[in-house]
Design a protein around this motif. Structure first.
Motif, PDB file in Angstrom:
ATOM      1  N   GLY A   9      18.578  40.608  13.827  1.00  0.00           N
ATOM      2  CA  GLY A   9      18.340  39.833  12.683  1.00  0.00           C
ATOM      3  C   GLY A   9      17.432  40.698  11.933  1.00  0.00           C
ATOM      4  O   GLY A   9      16.775  41.702  12.091  1.00  0.00           O
ATOM      5  N   GLY A  10      17.208  39.845  10.473  1.00  0.00           N
ATOM      6  CA  GLY A  10      16.422  40.627   9.421  1.00  0.00           C
ATOM      7  C   GLY A  10      16.617  39.946   8.362  1.00  0.00           C
ATOM      8  O   GLY A  10      17.242  39.069   8.127  1.00  0.00           O
ATOM      9  N   LEU A  11      16.143  40.710   7.214  1.00  0.00           N
ATOM     10  CA  LEU A  11      16.014  40.271   5.867  1.00  0.00           C
ATOM     11  C   LEU A  11      17.163  41.238   5.277  1.00  0.00           C
ATOM     12  O   LEU A  11      17.253  42.463   5.351  1.00  0.00           O
ATOM     13  CB  LEU A  11      14.869  40.523   5.031  1.00  0.00           C
ATOM     14  CG  LEU A  11      14.789  40.213   3.488  1.00  0.00           C
ATOM     15  CD1 LEU A  11      15.185  38.751   3.288  1.00  0.00           C
ATOM     16  CD2 LEU A  11      13.413  40.565   2.971  1.00  0.00           C
ATOM     17  N   ARG A  38      23.925  28.980  15.149  1.00  0.00           N
ATOM     18  CA  ARG A  38      22.833  29.185  14.351  1.00  0.00           C
ATOM     19  C   ARG A  38      22.220  27.862  14.007  1.00  0.00           C
ATOM     20  O   ARG A  38      22.822  26.784  13.873  1.00  0.00           O
ATOM     21  CB  ARG A  38      23.350  29.933  13.044  1.00  0.00           C
ATOM     22  CG  ARG A  38      24.225  29.126  12.085  1.00  0.00           C
ATOM     23  CD  ARG A  38      25.027  30.016  11.027  1.00  0.00           C
ATOM     24  NE  ARG A  38      25.847  29.313  10.097  1.00  0.00           N
ATOM     25  CZ  ARG A  38      26.574  29.976   9.119  1.00  0.00           C
ATOM     26  NH1 ARG A  38      26.374  30.945   8.811  1.00  0.00           N
ATOM     27  NH2 ARG A  38      27.532  29.241   8.235  1.00  0.00           N
ATOM     28  N   GLN A  39      21.006  27.766  13.360  1.00  0.00           N
ATOM     29  CA  GLN A  39      20.386  26.620  13.085  1.00  0.00           C
ATOM     30  C   GLN A  39      19.473  27.065  12.055  1.00  0.00           C
ATOM     31  O   GLN A  39      18.432  27.881  11.841  1.00  0.00           O
ATOM     32  CB  GLN A  39      19.499  25.907  14.017  1.00  0.00           C
ATOM     33  CG  GLN A  39      18.857  24.553  13.835  1.00  0.00           C
ATOM     34  CD  GLN A  39      18.342  23.982  14.802  1.00  0.00           C
ATOM     35  OE1 GLN A  39      18.039  24.672  16.003  1.00  0.00           O
ATOM     36  NE2 GLN A  39      18.310  22.597  14.739  1.00  0.00           N
ATOM     37  N   TYR A  94      19.743  32.597  14.927  1.00  0.00           N
ATOM     38  CA  TYR A  94      20.963  32.873  15.315  1.00  0.00           C
ATOM     39  C   TYR A  94      20.620  33.155  16.780  1.00  0.00           C
ATOM     40  O   TYR A  94      19.902  33.882  17.248  1.00  0.00           O
ATOM     41  CB  TYR A  94      22.081  33.935  14.782  1.00  0.00           C
ATOM     42  CG  TYR A  94      22.344  33.656  13.576  1.00  0.00           C
ATOM     43  CD1 TYR A  94      21.505  33.881  12.591  1.00  0.00           C
ATOM     44  CD2 TYR A  94      23.900  33.750  13.292  1.00  0.00           C
ATOM     45  CE1 TYR A  94      22.227  33.541  11.043  1.00  0.00           C
ATOM     46  CE2 TYR A  94      24.250  33.426  12.297  1.00  0.00           C
ATOM     47  CZ  TYR A  94      23.670  33.336  11.045  1.00  0.00           C
ATOM     48  OH  TYR A  94      24.201  33.312   9.762  1.00  0.00           O
ATOM     49  N   SER A  95      21.574  32.199  17.642  1.00  0.00           N
ATOM     50  CA  SER A  95      21.389  32.317  18.965  1.00  0.00           C
ATOM     51  C   SER A  95      22.569  32.598  19.958  1.00  0.00           C
ATOM     52  O   SER A  95      23.580  32.011  19.271  1.00  0.00           O
ATOM     53  CB  SER A  95      20.556  31.063  19.639  1.00  0.00           C
ATOM     54  OG  SER A  95      19.216  30.779  19.139  1.00  0.00           O
ATOM     55  N   CYS A  96      22.589  33.326  20.926  1.00  0.00           N
ATOM     56  CA  CYS A  96      23.914  33.601  21.773  1.00  0.00           C
ATOM     57  C   CYS A  96      23.701  32.438  22.987  1.00  0.00           C
ATOM     58  O   CYS A  96      22.625  32.465  23.384  1.00  0.00           O
ATOM     59  CB  CYS A  96      24.232  34.889  21.913  1.00  0.00           C
ATOM     60  SG  CYS A  96      22.983  35.655  23.017  1.00  0.00           S
ATOM     61  N   ALA A  97      24.886  31.975  23.439  1.00  0.00           N
ATOM     62  CA  ALA A  97      24.913  31.300  24.695  1.00  0.00           C
ATOM     63  C   ALA A  97      26.020  31.486  25.448  1.00  0.00           C
ATOM     64  O   ALA A  97      26.996  32.055  25.102  1.00  0.00           O
ATOM     65  CB  ALA A  97      24.907  29.827  24.251  1.00  0.00           C
ATOM     66  N   GLN A 119      16.660  33.436  23.058  1.00  0.00           N
ATOM     67  CA  GLN A 119      15.675  33.084  22.164  1.00  0.00           C
ATOM     68  C   GLN A 119      15.978  32.805  20.756  1.00  0.00           C
ATOM     69  O   GLN A 119      15.232  32.348  20.000  1.00  0.00           O
ATOM     70  CB  GLN A 119      14.275  33.838  22.518  1.00  0.00           C
ATOM     71  CG  GLN A 119      14.132  35.180  21.739  1.00  0.00           C
ATOM     72  CD  GLN A 119      15.278  36.182  21.898  1.00  0.00           C
ATOM     73  OE1 GLN A 119      16.006  35.994  23.187  1.00  0.00           O
ATOM     74  NE2 GLN A 119      15.228  37.113  21.112  1.00  0.00           N
ATOM     75  N   GLY A 120      16.976  33.531  20.230  1.00  0.00           N
ATOM     76  CA  GLY A 120      17.191  33.665  18.864  1.00  0.00           C
ATOM     77  C   GLY A 120      16.727  34.706  18.053  1.00  0.00           C
ATOM     78  O   GLY A 120      15.662  35.312  18.406  1.00  0.00           O
ATOM     79  N   THR A 121      17.595  34.928  16.986  1.00  0.00           N
ATOM     80  CA  THR A 121      16.881  36.100  16.077  1.00  0.00           C
ATOM     81  C   THR A 121      16.976  35.517  14.663  1.00  0.00           C
ATOM     82  O   THR A 121      18.104  34.997  14.362  1.00  0.00           O
ATOM     83  CB  THR A 121      17.456  37.379  16.238  1.00  0.00           C
ATOM     84  OG1 THR A 121      17.170  38.501  15.365  1.00  0.00           O
ATOM     85  CG2 THR A 121      19.049  37.304  16.093  1.00  0.00           C
TER      86      THR A 121
END
Length: 127
Positions: A9-11, A38-39, A94-97, A119-121
């Motif tokens: 992740g990032g900008l 994603r949330q 964004y998280s994976c499951a 844990q999400g990025t």
């Protein structure tokens, strides 16, 4: 115990691209359906994309179809989400499951989808 760790992740500016990685440990990733969720702030979590175990069929929600691509490298126990043509509306954590029972056909409708989560990025799309 299965563990999932996201990165990448990032900008990024609107129109840019990012590739997210989800590394699976504790078992072989090919035995699991893997999905990206994603949330965004103030919004409910939504499923973005899913890839089935073994065969690797892919699923996308309409808002990302044609822009995002999900893939898996079973030798590396890693699932990728390649995101192109990003817009500010893609800004979210964004998280994976991973799931062994619920398949990809219900990843957007079954709220209990995913037995194991990362844990999400954070992905931020902004100029």
């Amino acid at each position: 115990q299965l563990q999932l760790v996201e990165s990448g992740g990032g900008l990024v500016q609107p129109g840019g691209s990012l590739t997210l990685s989800c590394v699976v440990s504790g078992s072989t990733s090919m035995y699991y359906h893997i999905a990206w969720f994603r949330q965004a702030p103030g919004k409910e979590r939504e499923g973005v994309s899913c890839i089935t175990r073994t065969v690797g069929y892919t699923y996308y929600v309409p808002s990302v179809r044609g822009r995002f691509a999900i893939s898996r490298d079973n030798a590396k126990n890693t699932v990728y989400l390649i995101m192109n043509s990003l817009t500010p509306e893609d800004t979210a954590v964004y998280s994976c499951a991973a799931s062994t029972t619920d398949d990809c056909s219900v990843y957007t409708t079954r709220t209990s989808w995913g037995h194991y989560w990362g844990q999400g990025t954070q992905v931020t799309v902004s100029s």
